[in-house]
Design an enzyme around this catalytic site. Structure first.
Site, PDB file in Angstrom:
ATOM      1  N   PRO A   2       0.823  -1.208   0.000  1.00  0.00           N
ATOM      2  CA  PRO A   2       0.000   0.000   0.000  1.00  0.00           C
ATOM      3  C   PRO A   2       0.860   1.262   0.000  1.00  0.00           C
ATOM      4  O   PRO A   2       1.895   1.321   0.656  1.00  0.00           O
ATOM      5  CB  PRO A   2      -0.785  -0.091   1.305  1.00  0.00           C
ATOM      6  CG  PRO A   2      -0.704  -1.506   1.732  1.00  0.00           C
ATOM      7  CD  PRO A   2       0.586  -2.025   1.194  1.00  0.00           C
ATOM      8  N   LYS A  33      -2.288  -5.592   5.635  1.00  0.00           N
ATOM      9  CA  LYS A  33      -1.003  -5.744   4.950  1.00  0.00           C
ATOM     10  C   LYS A  33       0.128  -5.579   5.958  1.00  0.00           C
ATOM     11  O   LYS A  33       0.014  -4.811   6.912  1.00  0.00           O
ATOM     12  CB  LYS A  33      -0.842  -4.676   3.858  1.00  0.00           C
ATOM     13  CG  LYS A  33      -1.927  -4.677   2.795  1.00  0.00           C
ATOM     14  CD  LYS A  33      -1.753  -5.818   1.834  1.00  0.00           C
ATOM     15  CE  LYS A  33      -2.779  -5.708   0.711  1.00  0.00           C
ATOM     16  NZ  LYS A  33      -2.572  -6.724  -0.302  1.00  0.00           N
ATOM     17  N   ILE A  65      -2.427  -3.295  -3.842  1.00  0.00           N
ATOM     18  CA  ILE A  65      -2.758  -4.524  -4.549  1.00  0.00           C
ATOM     19  C   ILE A  65      -3.685  -5.287  -3.611  1.00  0.00           C
ATOM     20  O   ILE A  65      -3.249  -5.842  -2.602  1.00  0.00           O
ATOM     21  CB  ILE A  65      -1.498  -5.356  -4.858  1.00  0.00           C
ATOM     22  CG1 ILE A  65      -0.539  -4.573  -5.739  1.00  0.00           C
ATOM     23  CG2 ILE A  65      -1.887  -6.686  -5.509  1.00  0.00           C
ATOM     24  CD1 ILE A  65       0.827  -5.211  -5.875  1.00  0.00           C
TER      25      ILE A  65
END
Length: 114
Positions: A2, A33, A65
């Protein structure tokens, strides 16, 4: 991976010393994440107008992602706006955040792509 980028007209001297670390932790948490992949970048002292006024404002982009999807973006928005309001004093109605879901093949890292 990120990446959160924030453009704001507030002064660099008004950004708390823990802003990068606390924002990084928040982004990692809301997107599930690892912190080792999170990047945060703040551009202060920008010439920026929101609604015709130069009062404190910000425009942000959160790219990742995965983890960026319509069903989750409202929650991401609430948490990020609360954080930015608390840490930087920018009113929630003077910010926009753009959410971008990326394809791993379009993101380079460590000499390859995800």
């Amino acid at each position: 991976m990120p990446i959160f980028t924030l453009n704001t007209n507030i002064k660099a001297t008004d950004v708390p010393s823990d802003f990068l670390s606390s924002t990084s932790a928040l982004v990692g948490n809301i997107l599930s994440k690892p912190g080792s992949y999170v990047a945060v970048h703040i551009n202060t002292d920008q010439q920026l107008s929101f609604g015709g006024s130069t009062k404190p404002a910000a425009f942000g982009t959160l790219m990742s992602i995965g983890g960026i999807e319509p069903s989750r973006n409202r929650d991401h928005s609430a948490k990020l706006f609360d954080h930015l309001n608390k840490k930087l004093g920018i009113p929630k109605n003077r910010m926009y955040i753009h959410f971008v879901n990326l394809n791993g093949d379009d993101v380079g890292w460590n000499g390859t792509t995800f």
